[in-house]
Write a protein that holds these residues in place. Structure first.
Motif, PDB file in Angstrom:
ATOM      1  N   GLU A  47       0.842  -1.206   0.000  1.00  0.00           N
ATOM      2  CA  GLU A  47       0.000   0.000   0.000  1.00  0.00           C
ATOM      3  C   GLU A  47       0.874   1.252   0.000  1.00  0.00           C
ATOM      4  OE1 GLU A  47      -2.901   2.224   3.202  1.00  0.00           O
ATOM      5  OE2 GLU A  47      -3.115   0.053   2.974  1.00  0.00           O
ATOM      6  N   TYR A  83       3.977   1.583  -1.027  1.00  0.00           N
ATOM      7  CA  TYR A  83       4.743   1.735  -2.264  1.00  0.00           C
ATOM      8  C   TYR A  83       3.871   2.230  -3.408  1.00  0.00           C
ATOM      9  CZ  TYR A  83       7.907   0.696  -6.115  1.00  0.00           C
ATOM     10  OH  TYR A  83       8.700   0.794  -7.225  1.00  0.00           O
ATOM     11  N   LYS A  84       2.646   1.787  -3.462  1.00  0.00           N
ATOM     12  CA  LYS A  84       1.758   2.225  -4.540  1.00  0.00           C
ATOM     13  C   LYS A  84       1.491   3.719  -4.484  1.00  0.00           C
ATOM     14  CE  LYS A  84      -0.534  -2.191  -5.388  1.00  0.00           C
ATOM     15  NZ  LYS A  84      -1.746  -3.016  -5.208  1.00  0.00           N
ATOM     16  N   LYS A  94       5.556   5.494  -4.977  1.00  0.00           N
ATOM     17  CA  LYS A  94       6.332   5.248  -6.195  1.00  0.00           C
ATOM     18  C   LYS A  94       5.993   6.230  -7.302  1.00  0.00           C
ATOM     19  CE  LYS A  94       3.248   1.923  -8.497  1.00  0.00           C
ATOM     20  NZ  LYS A  94       3.147   0.562  -9.071  1.00  0.00           N
ATOM     21  N   ALA A 128      -6.390   3.971  -8.724  1.00  0.00           N
ATOM     22  CA  ALA A 128      -5.103   3.291  -8.783  1.00  0.00           C
ATOM     23  C   ALA A 128      -5.233   1.797  -8.612  1.00  0.00           C
ATOM     24  CB  ALA A 128      -4.178   3.846  -7.689  1.00  0.00           C
ATOM     25  N   PHE A 172      -5.709   0.101  -5.550  1.00  0.00           N
ATOM     26  CA  PHE A 172      -4.813  -0.224  -4.443  1.00  0.00           C
ATOM     27  C   PHE A 172      -5.034  -1.642  -3.925  1.00  0.00           C
ATOM     28  CE2 PHE A 172      -4.288   4.438  -2.884  1.00  0.00           C
ATOM     29  CZ  PHE A 172      -3.583   4.707  -4.036  1.00  0.00           C
ATOM     30  N   GLU A 191      -7.147   6.755  -1.777  1.00  0.00           N
ATOM     31  CA  GLU A 191      -7.498   6.373  -3.149  1.00  0.00           C
ATOM     32  C   GLU A 191      -8.693   7.182  -3.648  1.00  0.00           C
ATOM     33  OE1 GLU A 191      -8.806   2.430  -5.735  1.00  0.00           O
ATOM     34  OE2 GLU A 191      -8.734   2.362  -3.575  1.00  0.00           O
ATOM     35  N   PHE A 213      -1.287   7.493 -12.978  1.00  0.00           N
ATOM     36  CA  PHE A 213      -0.694   6.238 -12.515  1.00  0.00           C
ATOM     37  C   PHE A 213       0.007   5.498 -13.649  1.00  0.00           C
ATOM     38  CE2 PHE A 213      -3.831   7.169  -9.327  1.00  0.00           C
ATOM     39  CZ  PHE A 213      -3.118   6.959  -8.179  1.00  0.00           C
TER      40      PHE A 213
END
Length: 314
Positions: A51, A53-54, A57, A97, A99, A110, A119
């Motif tokens: 979660e 990292y999404k 990043k 995204a 997630f 989100e 994204f």
């Protein structure tokens, strides 16, 4: 809802480069993968790490997360600020995204920010291609919707600098706010999005309009509400009062025996447009304080002259 410190989850500092975030994620993924790790909480930590990292990043979602501020602590009760995403410019609109299985905080994030970013939807690799469309949410005053206005709008666009850090690029645009615009509507600024590739045209910028919180007025669609304080005798006997409204002021007749909470509808005095909204004046009875002997005696006389049990109607 508990705040999630995604930097702490990945074990990196808030000023980490994108490469450092990627490296930390890969290292933790190898260590905590449920098929490899023998730690009892490996699966839960693996989900938390994914979660985090999404969000971190992607420079755009990371900048949105950073906008929430560095003062929140991991696990602290989190109160989302209103319109937290206002003023941020994002490239593309690739939908949520995705997630996946996330915390309550991740779900909030989100819903608030995921819809605004591409994204990974980057430029096309053609020699000549149209620039990417950009999106932003901006706040205006309610009065601007009544009169129309030209306003300078400041936007911040997340970018990666030469050292790999996420920074924001600021720009100011002069925007014509049309009379009658409503919260949630979108303005399209042609050619103000991402630059084109080669001889491709620049993309467009789409501005989602929201109203700033107003100290006097509340908005519901195209209708506007305002509270009007009344003295008890004004509500009981009726009165003629001058009331300020977004268009100026009006003379308003208060009917006798008006109860608190009564709404007086002013047709067509809401947000203007092809179908103009209405303005509702909500009556609010304010009692004078009984803070002097004279005031107390006046209340006693009223009590004796007009016996009244308000609980008889409940």
């Amino acid at each position: 809802m508990k705040f999630k410190d995604y930097y702490e989850t990945l074990g990196v500092k808030r000023d980490a480069t994108q490469d450092q975030i990627k490296s930390a994620y890969r290292k933790l993924a190898r260590k905590l993968h449920p098929d490899v790790s023998k730690e009892a909480d490996a699966e839960a930590r693996f989900k938390e790490m994914g979660e985090a990292y999404k969000v971190l990043k992607d420079p755009e979602t990371r900048a949105s997360y950073d906008q929430l501020g560095a003062n929140w602590k991991n696990g602290q009760d989190f109160q989302p600020p209103p319109n937290a995403d206002a003023g941020f410019e994002f490239g593309g609109r690739g939908g949520h995204a995705g997630f996946g299985d996330v915390s309550d905080f991740g779900e909030y994030f989100e819903q608030m920010f995921g819809r605004q970013t591409g994204f990974g939807h980057g430029r096309r690799h053609n020699v000549h291609a149209q620039g990417e469309d950009h999106h932003a949410k901006v706040q205006i005053d309610l009065e601007d919707a009544y009169r129309g206005a030209e306003r300078n709008i400041s936007l911040r666009m997340p970018v990666i600098d030469d050292s790999g850090h996420v920074v924001t690029r600021d720009r100011t645009l002069s925007v014509n706010i049309p009379k009658g615009i409503r919260s949630g509507q979108t303005l399209r600024l042609s050619g103000q999005g991402g630059p084109g590739i080669g001889r491709g045209k620049a993309g467009d910028l789409y501005l989602e309009i929201v109203f700033r919180p107003h100290p006097r007025y509340r908005v519901d669609g195209h209708d506007v509400y305002v509270d009007l304080p009344l003295a008890p005798w004004e509500a009981a006997l009726g009165a003629s009062l001058t009331v300020a409204i977004p268009q100026g002021s009006i003379e308003l007749s208060i009917p006798p025996n008006s109860a608190a909470g009564r709404k007086l509808r002013l047709k067509g005095k809401g947000i203007p447009g092809k179908e103009a909204g209405d303005l509702y004046v909500v009556l609010n009875i304010v009692l004078p304080p009984a803070d002097t002997e004279q005031a107390k005696e006046a209340y006693r006389k009223l009590r004796d002259a007009a016996p009244f049990n308000p609980r008889a109607f409940s």
